[in-house]
Design an enzyme around this catalytic site. Structure first.
Site, PDB file in Angstrom:
ATOM      1  N   TYR A   1       0.851  -1.193   0.000  1.00  0.00           N
ATOM      2  CA  TYR A   1       0.000   0.000   0.000  1.00  0.00           C
ATOM      3  C   TYR A   1       0.882   1.236   0.000  1.00  0.00           C
ATOM      4  O   TYR A   1       1.686   1.443   0.908  1.00  0.00           O
ATOM      5  CB  TYR A   1      -0.900  -0.028   1.242  1.00  0.00           C
ATOM      6  CG  TYR A   1      -1.878   1.119   1.335  1.00  0.00           C
ATOM      7  CD1 TYR A   1      -2.540   1.595   0.214  1.00  0.00           C
ATOM      8  CD2 TYR A   1      -2.158   1.715   2.553  1.00  0.00           C
ATOM      9  CE1 TYR A   1      -3.444   2.644   0.304  1.00  0.00           C
ATOM     10  CE2 TYR A   1      -3.070   2.768   2.660  1.00  0.00           C
ATOM     11  CZ  TYR A   1      -3.704   3.226   1.527  1.00  0.00           C
ATOM     12  OH  TYR A   1      -4.597   4.256   1.618  1.00  0.00           O
TER      13      TYR A   1
ATOM     14  N   ASP B   1       8.722   2.540   1.767  1.00  0.00           N
ATOM     15  CA  ASP B   1       7.562   3.284   2.239  1.00  0.00           C
ATOM     16  C   ASP B   1       7.494   3.085   3.752  1.00  0.00           C
ATOM     17  O   ASP B   1       7.097   2.023   4.238  1.00  0.00           O
ATOM     18  CB  ASP B   1       6.296   2.758   1.550  1.00  0.00           C
ATOM     19  CG  ASP B   1       5.046   3.503   1.989  1.00  0.00           C
ATOM     20  OD1 ASP B   1       5.075   4.111   3.078  1.00  0.00           O
ATOM     21  OD2 ASP B   1       4.052   3.467   1.252  1.00  0.00           O
TER      22      ASP B   1
ATOM     23  N   LYS C   1       2.285   9.901   8.993  1.00  0.00           N
ATOM     24  CA  LYS C   1       1.689   9.516  10.280  1.00  0.00           C
ATOM     25  C   LYS C   1       2.440  10.097  11.478  1.00  0.00           C
ATOM     26  O   LYS C   1       2.271  11.278  11.787  1.00  0.00           O
ATOM     27  CB  LYS C   1       1.565   7.986  10.344  1.00  0.00           C
ATOM     28  CG  LYS C   1       0.668   7.458   9.192  1.00  0.00           C
ATOM     29  CD  LYS C   1       0.162   6.076   9.389  1.00  0.00           C
ATOM     30  CE  LYS C   1      -0.484   5.491   8.145  1.00  0.00           C
ATOM     31  NZ  LYS C   1      -1.911   5.641   8.056  1.00  0.00           N
TER      32      LYS C   1
END
Ligand SMILES: Cc1ncc(COP(=O)(O)O)c(C=O)c1O
Length: 428
Positions: A141, A236, A264
């Site tokens: 993702y 990532d 985040k």
């Protein structure tokens, strides 16, 4: 923990949301989950119900909601101005902190979301290599760009390395620019890279893919084959950055990529994300450092804004306190072991996978090494388990427990009790 207040506005908010939001939601959680407030490792919904929070805002709130130091930093900045569209000392300090913490980071470019960070990291690899194709892993993702939404969660996986779009609205031609391999299958990746090396701009990977840890040697082999051909390797780290270790998954697993993306935690609960990495790749963001045709044009209204920057800096200050990571790993280890024990005692075919700061159960006893293995998990059973847990004061996303440094002994005990009760529902 589940006491309802007299005036519960939830139904009214849900009704209003259905009128003005497609599907009645922001696209993340179901419309019925209407959260009001968070403090430490707990949250409250609009009905006044209290939960131990393993959603953590989908990960950013690693130090807990409304952490006093983060709150104070933000409150001090707000009256001084919230965004300038220019350098500011806090953004510069955050970039320095990232370069100090993250092994691959020599330079940093701020954006506002993980989606953007991944999009620009892939673009930077293309600008550097002067080639187009990006290799990603099935089930990986990397946000919501056209490229990232290739083979992210295909219902009917196809033949490798053919990319399959996961969303309507993506031009067909994008599939030709992406190659897809199976996570943890180094033979497949090596042969693909050998075959496609002259067309490849970069390889992007979640070093810990969703919930699946890398097999020993996988990331090292990926590093070696990409380095051999001078192909930028992008980690990532939107999820793993500052979570698996202060230096992220690259520190935790001991493999340094060429570029990484952060999001985040680094924004302390505000809209901030980053691309970080080797200066000779990052220079493509600098108009004066490269030829016109090599310049990667990138601006963003809120990039590096001082509110997000001070929140990120305060969060990193908290994380640098001695014992922080030992504590969160101890909490996670205890929770994982307890969940595993409860599921085993219940005789359910299930396993707990992940790393201590981020894990979940998958309802299959078959080994899980890649995306296709996860399809064997009984999703309906997981959904019932999650629902039973929510009714018992546990909030989590569909398939993740995010552990916070703010989770207390009482939170752990409550969670273990809730698991013991909820598992009974699954046997009915
Ligand atoms: C690994 C990973 N990359 C990228 C993203 C996208 O980040 P954002 O939601 O900030 O766009 C996410 C979001 O959960 C993620 O988990």
């Amino acid at each position: 923990m589940s006491s309802q207040t007299a005036a519960d506005p939830t139904a009214e908010i849900v009704e209003r949301s259905r009128r003005v939001l497609p599907g009645g939601s922001f696209g993340n959680m179901p419309a019925e989950v209407v959260l009001r407030e968070g403090k430490g490792g707990r949250i409250w919904d609009e009905a006044g119900r209290e939960y131990v929070d393993f959603l953590l805002g989908s990960g950013p709130m690693f130090v807990g909601h409304a952490h006093p130091e983060v709150t104070a930093a933000v409150q001090a900045q707000v009256p001084l101005g919230t965004t300038f569209f220019s350098n500011n000392r806090h953004g510069v300090a955050l970039a320095e902190a990232i370069c100090d913490a993250v092994p691959c980071a020599e330079q940093v470019r701020f954006v506002c979301s993980g989606t953007e960070a991944d999009l620009y990291a892939m673009r930077a690899a293309r600008a550097f290599r002067k080639r187009d194709k990006i290799l990603k892993f099935e089930g990986g993702y990397h946000g919501m760009s056209d490229y990232a939404l290739m083979s992210m969660a295909p219902k009917r996986p196809g033949n490798f390395p053919r990319a399959i779009p996961d969303s309507a609205g993506i031009p067909k031609s994008v599939a030709d620019e992406m190659l897809v391999a199976a996570f943890n299958d180094i033979e497949m990746v090596e042969s693909l890279i050998e075959e496609q090396k002259d067309e490849l701009a970069g390889v992007i990977v979640e070093p810990f893919q969703r919930l699946i840890p890398p097999q020993p040697g996988f990331l090292q082999a990926l590093r070696a084959i990409t380095a051999k051909h001078g192909i930028p390797l992008i980690f990532d780290e939107v999820v793993t950055g500052f979570r698996f270790a202060y230096g992220g998954a690259q520190e935790y697993y001991g493999v340094t990529p060429d570029l990484c993306t952060l999001g985040k935690i680094v924004g302390g609960g505000f809209a901030l994300a980053a691309i970080a990495g080797r200066a000779d790749i990052m220079r493509h963001f600098d108009r004066l450092a490269v030829e016109d045709e090599d310049f990667l044009f990138q601006v963003g209204t809120l990039s590096g804004n001082p509110v997000a920057a001070v929140a990120g800096l305060a969060t990193l200050d908290v994380l640098r306190q001695p014992g922080t990571y030992e504590g969160v790993f101890a909490t996670g280890r205890e929770l994982m072991a307890a969940l595993d024990r409860i599921l085993k005692q219940a005789g359910l075919p299930a396993q707990v996978i992940g790393e201590p700061p981020l894990f979940d159960v998958v309802f299959t006893d078959q080994p899980i090494r890649d995306y296709r293995d996860t399809l064997r998990g009984d999703k309906a059973l997981l959904g019932r388990f999650n629902q039973a847990l929510r009714a018992r004061g546990i909030m989590k996303g569909e398939s993740k427990y995010y552990v916070s440094i703010a989770h207390t002994r009482a939170d752990i005990d409550h969670t273990i009790d809730a698991w013991s009760e909820a598992v009974k529902v699954l046997k009915d």
